[in-house]
Motif scaffolding. Structure first.
Motif, mmCIF file in Angstrom:
data_model
loop_
_atom_site.group_PDB
_atom_site.id
_atom_site.type_symbol
_atom_site.label_atom_id
_atom_site.label_comp_id
_atom_site.label_asym_id
_atom_site.label_seq_id
_atom_site.Cartn_x
_atom_site.Cartn_y
_atom_site.Cartn_z
ATOM 1 N N UNK A 1 0.827 -1.211 0.000
ATOM 2 C CA UNK A 1 0.000 0.000 0.000
ATOM 3 C C UNK A 1 0.858 1.256 0.000
ATOM 4 N N UNK A 2 1.998 1.212 0.689
ATOM 5 C CA UNK A 2 2.902 2.368 0.714
ATOM 6 C C UNK A 2 3.489 2.625 -0.671
ATOM 7 N N UNK A 3 3.791 1.552 -1.410
ATOM 8 C CA UNK A 3 4.278 1.736 -2.784
ATOM 9 C C UNK A 3 3.207 2.398 -3.642
ATOM 10 N N UNK A 4 1.962 1.957 -3.502
ATOM 11 C CA UNK A 4 0.865 2.556 -4.269
ATOM 12 C C UNK A 4 0.669 4.013 -3.875
ATOM 13 N N UNK A 5 0.655 4.275 -2.578
ATOM 14 C CA UNK A 5 0.470 5.635 -2.076
ATOM 15 C C UNK A 5 1.600 6.555 -2.555
ATOM 16 N N UNK A 6 2.819 6.051 -2.550
ATOM 17 C CA UNK A 6 3.963 6.846 -3.011
ATOM 18 C C UNK A 6 3.836 7.181 -4.495
ATOM 19 N N UNK A 7 3.364 6.223 -5.283
ATOM 20 C CA UNK A 7 3.167 6.472 -6.712
ATOM 21 C C UNK A 7 2.101 7.541 -6.934
ATOM 22 N N UNK A 8 1.010 7.473 -6.190
ATOM 23 C CA UNK A 8 -0.042 8.481 -6.300
ATOM 24 C C UNK A 8 0.477 9.855 -5.863
ATOM 25 N N UNK A 9 1.332 9.878 -4.851
ATOM 26 C CA UNK A 9 1.937 11.133 -4.400
ATOM 27 C C UNK A 9 2.837 11.700 -5.490
ATOM 28 N N UNK A 10 3.625 10.844 -6.106
ATOM 29 C CA UNK A 10 4.534 11.276 -7.181
ATOM 30 C C UNK A 10 3.759 11.851 -8.366
ATOM 31 N N UNK A 11 2.596 11.268 -8.662
ATOM 32 C CA UNK A 11 1.758 11.767 -9.760
ATOM 33 C C UNK A 11 1.057 13.076 -9.402
ATOM 34 N N UNK B 1 -1.328 13.109 3.879
ATOM 35 C CA UNK B 1 -2.696 13.603 3.820
ATOM 36 C C UNK B 1 -3.670 12.623 4.454
ATOM 37 N N UNK B 2 -4.944 13.025 4.434
ATOM 38 C CA UNK B 2 -5.989 12.184 5.024
ATOM 39 C C UNK B 2 -6.149 10.857 4.284
ATOM 40 N N UNK B 3 -5.702 10.791 3.034
ATOM 41 C CA UNK B 3 -5.796 9.557 2.259
ATOM 42 C C UNK B 3 -4.997 8.430 2.888
ATOM 43 N N UNK B 4 -3.948 8.786 3.598
ATOM 44 C CA UNK B 4 -3.104 7.780 4.234
ATOM 45 C C UNK B 4 -3.879 6.998 5.297
ATOM 46 N N UNK B 5 -4.832 7.636 5.945
ATOM 47 C CA UNK B 5 -5.648 6.954 6.962
ATOM 48 C C UNK B 5 -6.525 5.887 6.314
ATOM 49 N N UNK C 1 -5.814 4.077 3.894
ATOM 50 C CA UNK C 1 -5.005 2.939 3.469
ATOM 51 C C UNK C 1 -4.967 1.838 4.532
ATOM 52 N N UNK C 2 -5.240 2.166 5.795
ATOM 53 C CA UNK C 2 -5.147 1.182 6.881
ATOM 54 C C UNK C 2 -6.150 0.037 6.700
ATOM 55 N N UNK C 3 -7.451 0.311 6.530
ATOM 56 C CA UNK C 3 -8.362 -0.829 6.333
ATOM 57 C C UNK C 3 -8.095 -1.582 5.033
ATOM 58 N N UNK C 4 -7.666 -0.883 3.998
ATOM 59 C CA UNK C 4 -7.323 -1.554 2.742
ATOM 60 C C UNK C 4 -6.137 -2.479 2.968
ATOM 61 N N UNK C 5 -5.150 -2.013 3.711
ATOM 62 C CA UNK C 5 -3.964 -2.806 4.021
ATOM 63 C C UNK C 5 -4.345 -4.080 4.764
ATOM 64 N N UNK C 6 -5.171 -3.968 5.771
ATOM 65 C CA UNK C 6 -5.572 -5.134 6.563
ATOM 66 C C UNK C 6 -6.409 -6.092 5.720
ATOM 67 N N UNK C 7 -7.341 -5.562 4.965
ATOM 68 C CA UNK C 7 -8.166 -6.405 4.101
ATOM 69 C C UNK C 7 -7.359 -7.130 3.043
#
Length: 105
Positions: A29-39, A46-50, A52-58
Motif C-alpha cells: 500500500x505504501x508503494x501505491x500511495x507513493x506512486x499516487x503522491x509522485x503523480x 494527507x488524510x488519504x493515508x488513513x 489505506x489502513x483498512x485496505x492494508x488489513x483487508x
C-alpha cells in the motif's frame, strides 16, 4: 529452502507470521500511495493515508488466503500479499474476474 536466511524468515522468527503479513501488505500500500503522491494526486501525509489502513488489513487477509490456497512458501506468500496490496481491491477484483472467466470456459 531455508527461510531463516531471508528477510521474510527473519521477520517471521522475530515478529511472527501475522506481523510479517501486515508488513508485506503495508509495503504494498505504501508503494501505491507513493506512486499516487509522485503523480500529484495525493499529499504524502494527507488524510488519504488513513484510508489505506483498512485496505492494508483487508488485502493482507485476502493475500494470505490466496497464498494458502496456492500452497506457497512463506517468502513467496509475503510477496503475493505485497503485490495484491499494491493492486488494492479494484485490481484484485479484475484479476479474480479474469481468472473466473477463464475457469468457466
Amino acid at each position: 529452502m531455508n527461510e531463516g536466511f531471508s528477510l521474510v524468515g527473519f521477520l517471521d522468527s522475530w515478529l511472527g507470521g501475522a506481523a510479517t503479513t501486515l508488513i508485506g501488505a503495508a509495503m504494498g500500500r505504501l508503494m501505491y500511495h507513493s506512486l499516487e503522491t509522485k503523480k500529484g494526486k495525493r499529499r504524502f501525509f494527507g488524510k488519504e493515508l488513513i484510508w489505506e489502513i483498512p485496505i492494508c488489513i483487508g488485502m493482507a487477509l485476502i493475500g494470505d488466503s490466496v497464498a494458502v490456497y496456492l500452497e506457497l512458501s512463506r517468502p513467496v506468500s509475503v510477496g503475493v500479499i505485497a503485490a495484491l496490496a499494491y493492486l488494492g481491491p479494484r485490481g484484485a477484483e479484475v484479476i479474480l474476474m479474469n481468472w473466473l472467466s477463464r475457469k468457466a470456459k
